[in-house]
Design a protein around this motif. Structure first.
Motif, PDB file in Angstrom:
ATOM      1  N   ARG A   1     -13.235 -30.292 -18.132  1.00 56.58           N
ATOM      2  CA  ARG A   1     -14.303 -30.436 -19.115  1.00 56.58           C
ATOM      3  C   ARG A   1     -15.575 -31.019 -18.491  1.00 56.58           C
ATOM      4  NH1 ARG A   1     -10.038 -32.900 -23.456  1.00 56.58           N
ATOM      5  NH2 ARG A   1      -9.723 -31.021 -24.734  1.00 56.58           N
ATOM      6  N   LEU A   2     -15.424 -31.836 -17.468  1.00 55.65           N
ATOM      7  CA  LEU A   2     -16.581 -32.472 -16.840  1.00 55.65           C
ATOM      8  C   LEU A   2     -17.256 -31.579 -15.806  1.00 55.65           C
ATOM      9  CD1 LEU A   2     -18.375 -34.952 -16.381  1.00 55.65           C
ATOM     10  CD2 LEU A   2     -16.636 -35.810 -14.783  1.00 55.65           C
ATOM     11  N   PHE A   3     -16.479 -30.800 -15.076  1.00 56.07           N
ATOM     12  CA  PHE A   3     -17.003 -30.022 -13.952  1.00 56.07           C
ATOM     13  C   PHE A   3     -18.188 -29.117 -14.325  1.00 56.07           C
ATOM     14  CE2 PHE A   3     -16.966 -26.147 -11.329  1.00 56.07           C
ATOM     15  CZ  PHE A   3     -17.136 -26.694 -10.061  1.00 56.07           C
ATOM     16  N   PRO A   4     -18.152 -28.350 -15.428  1.00 54.81           N
ATOM     17  CA  PRO A   4     -19.275 -27.457 -15.716  1.00 54.81           C
ATOM     18  C   PRO A   4     -20.617 -28.174 -15.861  1.00 54.81           C
ATOM     19  CG  PRO A   4     -17.363 -26.799 -16.988  1.00 54.81           C
ATOM     20  CD  PRO A   4     -17.030 -28.126 -16.375  1.00 54.81           C
ATOM     21  N   THR A   5     -20.590 -29.414 -16.324  1.00 56.97           N
ATOM     22  CA  THR A   5     -21.841 -30.172 -16.414  1.00 56.97           C
ATOM     23  C   THR A   5     -22.314 -30.600 -15.032  1.00 56.97           C
ATOM     24  OG1 THR A   5     -21.301 -30.990 -18.626  1.00 56.97           O
ATOM     25  CG2 THR A   5     -22.927 -32.242 -17.369  1.00 56.97           C
ATOM     26  N   LEU A   6     -21.417 -31.131 -14.220  1.00 53.57           N
ATOM     27  CA  LEU A   6     -21.844 -31.676 -12.931  1.00 53.57           C
ATOM     28  C   LEU A   6     -22.126 -30.596 -11.889  1.00 53.57           C
ATOM     29  CD1 LEU A   6     -19.793 -34.972 -12.559  1.00 53.57           C
ATOM     30  CD2 LEU A   6     -21.954 -34.514 -13.732  1.00 53.57           C
ATOM     31  N   ILE A   7     -21.556 -29.413 -12.042  1.00 54.19           N
ATOM     32  CA  ILE A   7     -21.865 -28.346 -11.086  1.00 54.19           C
ATOM     33  C   ILE A   7     -23.272 -27.783 -11.365  1.00 54.19           C
ATOM     34  CG2 ILE A   7     -20.925 -26.412 -12.418  1.00 54.19           C
ATOM     35  CD1 ILE A   7     -20.653 -26.959  -8.597  1.00 54.19           C
ATOM     36  N   ARG A   8     -23.816 -28.013 -12.550  1.00 60.52           N
ATOM     37  CA  ARG A   8     -25.162 -27.567 -12.907  1.00 60.52           C
ATOM     38  C   ARG A   8     -26.216 -28.647 -12.658  1.00 60.52           C
ATOM     39  NH1 ARG A   8     -21.581 -24.742 -15.705  1.00 60.52           N
ATOM     40  NH2 ARG A   8     -22.079 -22.725 -16.657  1.00 60.52           N
ATOM     41  N   TRP A   9     -25.818 -29.766 -12.115  1.00 57.50           N
ATOM     42  CA  TRP A   9     -26.690 -30.943 -12.052  1.00 57.50           C
ATOM     43  C   TRP A   9     -28.008 -30.662 -11.332  1.00 57.50           C
ATOM     44  CZ3 TRP A   9     -25.931 -35.346 -14.678  1.00 57.50           C
ATOM     45  CH2 TRP A   9     -26.749 -36.440 -14.365  1.00 57.50           C
ATOM     46  N   GLU A  10     -27.923 -30.275 -10.069  1.00 54.87           N
ATOM     47  CA  GLU A  10     -29.135 -30.071  -9.271  1.00 54.87           C
ATOM     48  C   GLU A  10     -29.900 -28.823  -9.688  1.00 54.87           C
ATOM     49  OE1 GLU A  10     -26.072 -32.164  -6.666  1.00 54.87           O
ATOM     50  OE2 GLU A  10     -26.096 -30.437  -8.022  1.00 54.87           O
ATOM     51  N   THR A  11     -29.194 -27.842 -10.229  1.00 59.62           N
ATOM     52  CA  THR A  11     -29.811 -26.574 -10.601  1.00 59.62           C
ATOM     53  C   THR A  11     -30.615 -26.680 -11.894  1.00 59.62           C
ATOM     54  OG1 THR A  11     -28.011 -25.369  -9.544  1.00 59.62           O
ATOM     55  CG2 THR A  11     -29.331 -24.148 -11.131  1.00 59.62           C
ATOM     56  N   VAL A  12     -30.076 -27.412 -12.877  1.00 61.60           N
ATOM     57  CA  VAL A  12     -30.688 -27.422 -14.202  1.00 61.60           C
ATOM     58  C   VAL A  12     -30.967 -28.828 -14.725  1.00 61.60           C
ATOM     59  CG1 VAL A  12     -30.379 -26.766 -16.612  1.00 61.60           C
ATOM     60  CG2 VAL A  12     -29.600 -25.230 -14.815  1.00 61.60           C
TER      61      VAL A  12
ATOM     62  N   ALA B   1     -25.382 -19.968  -9.935  1.00 64.80           N
ATOM     63  CA  ALA B   1     -26.561 -20.821 -10.080  1.00 64.80           C
ATOM     64  C   ALA B   1     -27.813 -20.023 -10.424  1.00 64.80           C
ATOM     65  CB  ALA B   1     -26.767 -21.625  -8.795  1.00 64.80           C
ATOM     66  N   GLN B   2     -27.914 -18.803  -9.913  1.00 67.18           N
ATOM     67  CA  GLN B   2     -29.082 -17.976 -10.214  1.00 67.18           C
ATOM     68  C   GLN B   2     -29.132 -17.647 -11.706  1.00 67.18           C
ATOM     69  OE1 GLN B   2     -29.460 -14.479  -7.788  1.00 67.18           O
ATOM     70  NE2 GLN B   2     -31.255 -13.718  -8.864  1.00 67.18           N
ATOM     71  N   ALA B   3     -27.989 -17.321 -12.289  1.00 62.40           N
ATOM     72  CA  ALA B   3     -27.939 -17.036 -13.730  1.00 62.40           C
ATOM     73  C   ALA B   3     -28.271 -18.285 -14.531  1.00 62.40           C
ATOM     74  CB  ALA B   3     -26.557 -16.506 -14.114  1.00 62.40           C
ATOM     75  N   TRP B   4     -27.783 -19.441 -14.084  1.00 66.23           N
ATOM     76  CA  TRP B   4     -28.092 -20.692 -14.791  1.00 66.23           C
ATOM     77  C   TRP B   4     -29.595 -20.951 -14.804  1.00 66.23           C
ATOM     78  CZ3 TRP B   4     -24.107 -23.855 -11.465  1.00 66.23           C
ATOM     79  CH2 TRP B   4     -22.809 -23.403 -11.752  1.00 66.23           C
ATOM     80  N   ARG B   5     -30.229 -20.842 -13.627  1.00 65.45           N
ATOM     81  CA  ARG B   5     -31.675 -21.074 -13.564  1.00 65.45           C
ATOM     82  C   ARG B   5     -32.423 -20.079 -14.451  1.00 65.45           C
ATOM     83  NH1 ARG B   5     -30.534 -22.003  -8.039  1.00 65.45           N
ATOM     84  NH2 ARG B   5     -31.018 -19.834  -7.525  1.00 65.45           N
ATOM     85  N   HIS B   6     -32.027 -18.820 -14.389  1.00 66.55           N
ATOM     86  CA  HIS B   6     -32.699 -17.787 -15.169  1.00 66.55           C
ATOM     87  C   HIS B   6     -32.592 -18.069 -16.658  1.00 66.55           C
ATOM     88  CE1 HIS B   6     -32.853 -13.815 -17.235  1.00 66.55           C
ATOM     89  NE2 HIS B   6     -33.865 -13.609 -16.407  1.00 66.55           N
ATOM     90  N   ASP B   7     -31.420 -18.445 -17.133  1.00 64.66           N
ATOM     91  CA  ASP B   7     -31.219 -18.633 -18.567  1.00 64.66           C
ATOM     92  C   ASP B   7     -31.803 -19.946 -19.074  1.00 64.66           C
ATOM     93  OD1 ASP B   7     -30.049 -16.192 -18.810  1.00 64.66           O
ATOM     94  OD2 ASP B   7     -27.993 -16.925 -18.878  1.00 64.66           O
ATOM     95  N   TYR B   8     -31.697 -21.010 -18.318  1.00 68.78           N
ATOM     96  CA  TYR B   8     -32.245 -22.286 -18.780  1.00 68.78           C
ATOM     97  C   TYR B   8     -33.771 -22.305 -18.672  1.00 68.78           C
ATOM     98  CZ  TYR B   8     -27.802 -24.834 -19.312  1.00 68.78           C
ATOM     99  OH  TYR B   8     -26.570 -25.280 -19.736  1.00 68.78           O
TER     100      TYR B   8
ATOM    101  N   GLY C   1     -42.446 -20.361 -18.210  1.00 73.92           N
ATOM    102  CA  GLY C   1     -41.421 -19.352 -17.989  1.00 73.92           C
ATOM    103  C   GLY C   1     -41.103 -19.116 -16.529  1.00 73.92           C
ATOM    104  N   ILE C   2     -41.710 -19.900 -15.641  1.00 73.83           N
ATOM    105  CA  ILE C   2     -41.465 -19.744 -14.208  1.00 73.83           C
ATOM    106  C   ILE C   2     -40.064 -20.268 -13.882  1.00 73.83           C
ATOM    107  CG2 ILE C   2     -42.153 -20.516 -11.900  1.00 73.83           C
ATOM    108  CD1 ILE C   2     -45.037 -20.660 -12.974  1.00 73.83           C
ATOM    109  N   VAL C   3     -39.282 -19.444 -13.213  1.00 75.07           N
ATOM    110  CA  VAL C   3     -37.927 -19.834 -12.810  1.00 75.07           C
ATOM    111  C   VAL C   3     -37.979 -20.295 -11.357  1.00 75.07           C
ATOM    112  CG1 VAL C   3     -35.542 -19.078 -12.506  1.00 75.07           C
ATOM    113  CG2 VAL C   3     -36.910 -18.177 -14.412  1.00 75.07           C
ATOM    114  N   PRO C   4     -37.724 -21.562 -11.090  1.00 70.93           N
ATOM    115  CA  PRO C   4     -37.851 -22.061  -9.719  1.00 70.93           C
ATOM    116  C   PRO C   4     -36.721 -21.573  -8.820  1.00 70.93           C
ATOM    117  CG  PRO C   4     -36.969 -23.771 -11.133  1.00 70.93           C
ATOM    118  CD  PRO C   4     -37.318 -22.616 -12.032  1.00 70.93           C
TER     119      PRO C   4
END
Length: 323
Positions: free
Chosen positions: A238-249, A286-293, A304-307
């Motif tokens: 339950r914790l991993f999905p949040t922390l794997i997105r930490w630096e990306t989002v 990570a690319q999908a995460w950046r694009h969607d967030y 709307g710029i995706v870094p």
């Protein structure tokens, strides 16, 4: 030519007013400005009533996910690590930024959106069309759409004898304790930071978030390698999905930036360990995460710029910097 100060002040007041209105639709808040996750009725998660053995592939239950959704990601992890693909089919929904909903491409049984699929299965209007959602095509019924319940259900899903049990009886108490701490403070806490309406609301959420991470770091140091000791459990998944997105989002977009994750050495090692398990890396995009967030959350990123971002595998497997 310099812009007159009065024009700057007027534009700032106008944008603040518009931002508050936009945030009302994106992330509702209470009177103190604290983010409140939208209320929704959830059907109690249940196993299918019809037998799974002998079903054709088209009649197998479906677990519908979205790549960017951390709540869906936790169910994906249980599905992957327990190797449930023989009786439970994954279907990936796509985020439609313009319409603000989940799209099914190609359509499933003439349903091109998740909302249409919910209605196809007889869900009442009070059920928000969210991922993850588990449904049984044979019964034309939603079996569950609340992630905390679904990971428990998938942990009981009929499986091979050697499939791991992520919620053994002797660890039920610590798993529940971690859920009670991490769900509001970390899993929801990053959203409380990002969707706070004022500085005080942000400060409350941010303080609770990092206090909880300190508890995780201390527990891993004293009990590790997992949150409940020697066994990987639902608490970790339950914790991993949040922390794997930490630096990306969450650090760059939601303001969860007081400390970088590498400054929690035990958490850093824990994340590396879980990321290395079979099938886990394939669930991380990570690319999908950046694009969607960055692409969808207009009030937080109006340009709307995706870094750009680092390669996720390289980042996760990096050594902790030494002072």
């Amino acid at each position: 030519m310099a812009i007159p100060p009065v024009l700057v002040k007027t534009a700032r007041c106008g944008w603040t007013w518009q931002w508050q209105r936009l945030m009302g639709g994106l992330g509702p808040s209470d009177s103190a400005g604290n983010y409140q996750r939208p209320a929704s009725d959830h059907p109690a998660a249940t196993l299918p009533t019809e037998p799974l053995v002998g079903r054709s592939t088209t009649d197998r239950p479906l677990l519908i996910l979205g790549r960017s959704c951390p709540w869906a990601h936790r169910t994906w992890l249980v599905h992957t690590l327990r190797q449930l693909d023989g009786s439970l089919t994954l279907l990936m929904a796509e985020a439609d930024h313009q319409a603000g909903r989940w799209r099914l491409t190609p359509p499933w049984r003439d349903c091109s959106t998740l909302l249409e699929l919910y209605r196809h299965c007889g869900a009442p209007p009070s059920h928000r069309a969210t991922v993850p959602v588990l449904l049984d095509p044979l019964e034309r019924r939603i079996l569950g759409n609340e992630s905390a319940q679904l990971v428990e259900l998938l942990n009981r899903w009929p499986s091979a004898e050697e499939a791991p049990d992520f919620a053994p009886d002797d660890l039920q108490a610590p798993i529940a304790a971690w859920q009670n701490l991490l769900q509001p403070a970390v899993n929801d806490g990053v959203y409380r930071c990002g969707f706070a309406r004022n500085q005080a609301a942000y400060d409350r959420a941010e303080n609770a978030l990092f206090a909880a991470l300190e508890q995780v770091e201390h527990s891993l140091h004293s009990l590790g390698p997992w949150l409940c000791g020697e066994r990987l459990t639902l608490a970790d998944l339950r914790l991993f999905p949040t922390l794997i997105r930490w630096e990306t989002v969450y650090s760059p977009l939601f303001g969860c930036s007081r400390r970088q994750l590498w400054q929690f050495p035990r958490i850093w090692q824990w994340r590396q360990h879980l990321f290395s398990l079979p099938g886990v890396q394939a669930s991380c995009n990570a690319q999908a995460w950046r694009h969607d967030y960055f692409g969808a959350l207009f009030p937080l990123n109006p340009s709307g710029i995706v870094p750009a971002g680092p390669d996720l595998s390289t980042l996760v497997n990096s050594s902790v910097p030494t002072p």
